[in-house]
Design an enzyme around this catalytic site. Structure first.
Site, PDB file in Angstrom:
ATOM      1  N   GLY A 198     -25.891 129.899 -69.253  1.00 30.79           N
ATOM      2  CA  GLY A 198     -25.641 128.578 -69.815  1.00 30.79           C
ATOM      3  C   GLY A 198     -26.895 127.727 -69.879  1.00 30.79           C
TER       4      GLY A 198
ATOM      5  CG  HIS B 137     -30.022 130.707 -73.801  1.00 37.63           C
ATOM      6  ND1 HIS B 137     -30.472 129.590 -73.147  1.00 37.63           N
ATOM      7  CD2 HIS B 137     -29.917 131.675 -72.855  1.00 37.63           C
ATOM      8  CE1 HIS B 137     -30.610 129.856 -71.860  1.00 37.63           C
ATOM      9  NE2 HIS B 137     -30.296 131.120 -71.647  1.00 37.63           N
TER      10      HIS B 137
ATOM     11  CB  VAL C 299     -37.846 130.831 -78.331  1.00 35.26           C
ATOM     12  CG1 VAL C 299     -37.984 129.552 -79.145  1.00 35.26           C
ATOM     13  CG2 VAL C 299     -37.063 131.879 -79.121  1.00 35.26           C
TER      14      VAL C 299
HETATM   15  O1  PAF Z   1     -31.317 135.997 -67.945  1.00 33.73           O
HETATM   16  C1  PAF Z   1     -30.275 135.450 -67.508  1.00 33.73           C
HETATM   17  O2  PAF Z   1     -29.872 134.354 -67.930  1.00 33.73           O
HETATM   18  C2  PAF Z   1     -29.489 136.140 -66.415  1.00 33.73           C
HETATM   19  O3  PAF Z   1     -30.315 136.784 -65.513  1.00 33.73           O
HETATM   20  C3  PAF Z   1     -28.381 137.094 -66.943  1.00 33.73           C
HETATM   21  C4  PAF Z   1     -28.977 138.255 -67.736  1.00 33.73           C
HETATM   22  C5  PAF Z   1     -27.429 136.305 -67.835  1.00 33.73           C
HETATM   23  C6  PAF Z   1     -27.594 137.677 -65.772  1.00 33.73           C
HETATM   24  O4  PAF Z   1     -26.994 136.684 -65.012  1.00 33.73           O
END
Ligand code: PAF
Length: 288
Positions: free
Chosen positions: A32, A38, A179
């Site tokens: 999140g 992301h 990014v």
């Molecule tokens: O990179 C991340 O945000 C976390 O390490 C992941 C891959 C979602 C695992 O909790």
């Protein structure tokens, strides 16, 4: 409206329809507090599969005692709004009890020896066990055709590739380039821990990695001395570096003279923020 699932059973029920239709399903696992990094993963996911699942789960098992699990930024409502704009099909938002019914410490765990205990794994000895365990669980819950991970967390990417290989999980792992902010700092949820003066000096990390990579391409071969040089330079610039290291890109072992695909990786603290970053470095053909 994006669909939300809170249990593995709900995920499976929701995915039964695209699965029966033979549609490719992609998973983007996240903790999140979604930023541009992301969103690039999600955009790529929308290109490679018609059906995208994003998981949001702040995984307690990958935080050690005294780390920032409690203060880790959580912004689920804004995250969901952003995912809606990107046309994500399903958001998996499990509570801790769904992922670890017996509690994180009593759950079956996945460990990637060797690769999981060097570099970041040497500094955070339980971190990759936590990552490998939750990623395996998420892959099993969603059973995607493809899963996407960012290249900023390069060691994590290799740990995931290795567990997928060793456990014969039927999923393709795709990586997406880091990014960066306009000044070069790699986007990360933890950048918000940086005080203003530290935020201004933070891009030095990426600049040092690029400079080191350039020096290797120009013929520098004493990787150990190069690492030490940049550790000292980062210290002088106000960082507390954990490591600055030149490794073989495929497995993060120390490079042999004939290795051509390298990566320069670093982790360094600025105040309460631990920054990680890496730059790949491909050498031309060596002497015959
Ligand atoms: O990179 C991340 O945000 C976390 O390490 C992941 C891959 C979602 C695992 O909790």
């Amino acid at each position: 409206m994006v669909e939300i699932a809170r249990s593995c059973a709900e995920v499976r029920a929701f995915l039964a329809v695209p699965r029966r239709a033979g549609e490719r399903i992609a998973l983007v696992p996240t903790m999140g507090d979604l930023h541009g990094g992301h969103l690039a993963l999600v955009r790529r996911s929308r290109e490679v599969a018609p059906f995208t699942v994003v998981s949001i789960f702040v995984n307690p098992f990958q935080f050690a005692e005294g780390e920032d699990f409690d203060s880790y930024p959580r912004s689920t409502e804004t995250d969901i709004e952003r995912l809606e704009v990107l046309d994500v099909d399903l958001v998996f938002l499990p509570p801790i009890s769904e992922i670890y019914p017996a509690g994180p410490e009593n759950s079956t765990r996945v460990e990637v020896p060797g690769l999981g205990s060097i570099l970041c794994g040497a500094m955070r000895p339980t971190f990759f066990r936590g990552v490998a365990t939750v990623v395996t669980m998420l892959l099993n819950a969603v059973q995607p055709h493809v899963a996407l991970f960012g290249e900023k967390d390069y060691q994590q990417l290799l740990v995931v590739r290795r567990l997928v290989d060793h456990l014969k999980l039927p999923v393709a792992v795709e990586s997406v380039p880091t990014v960066r902010e306009a000044d070069g700092l790699a986007m990360s949820s933890r950048n918000r821990y940086l005080a203003p003066a530290d935020r201004r000096r933070a891009p030095i990390l990426y600049r040092s990695l690029r400079e080191a990579s350039e020096r290797i391409r120009s013929g520098e071969r004493d990787y150990h001395a190069l690492g030490l040089h940049y550790m000292k330079a980062l210290e002088r610039a106000g960082f507390r570096p954990d490591y600055f290291s030149v490794r073989r890109a495929g497995d993060l072992e120390s490079p042999a003279p004939e290795d051509r695909e390298l990566v320069v990786l670093a982790a360094a603290w600025l105040g309460p923020a631990r920054l990680i970053d890496n730059v790949s470095c491909t050498l031309g053909p060596g002497p015959a």
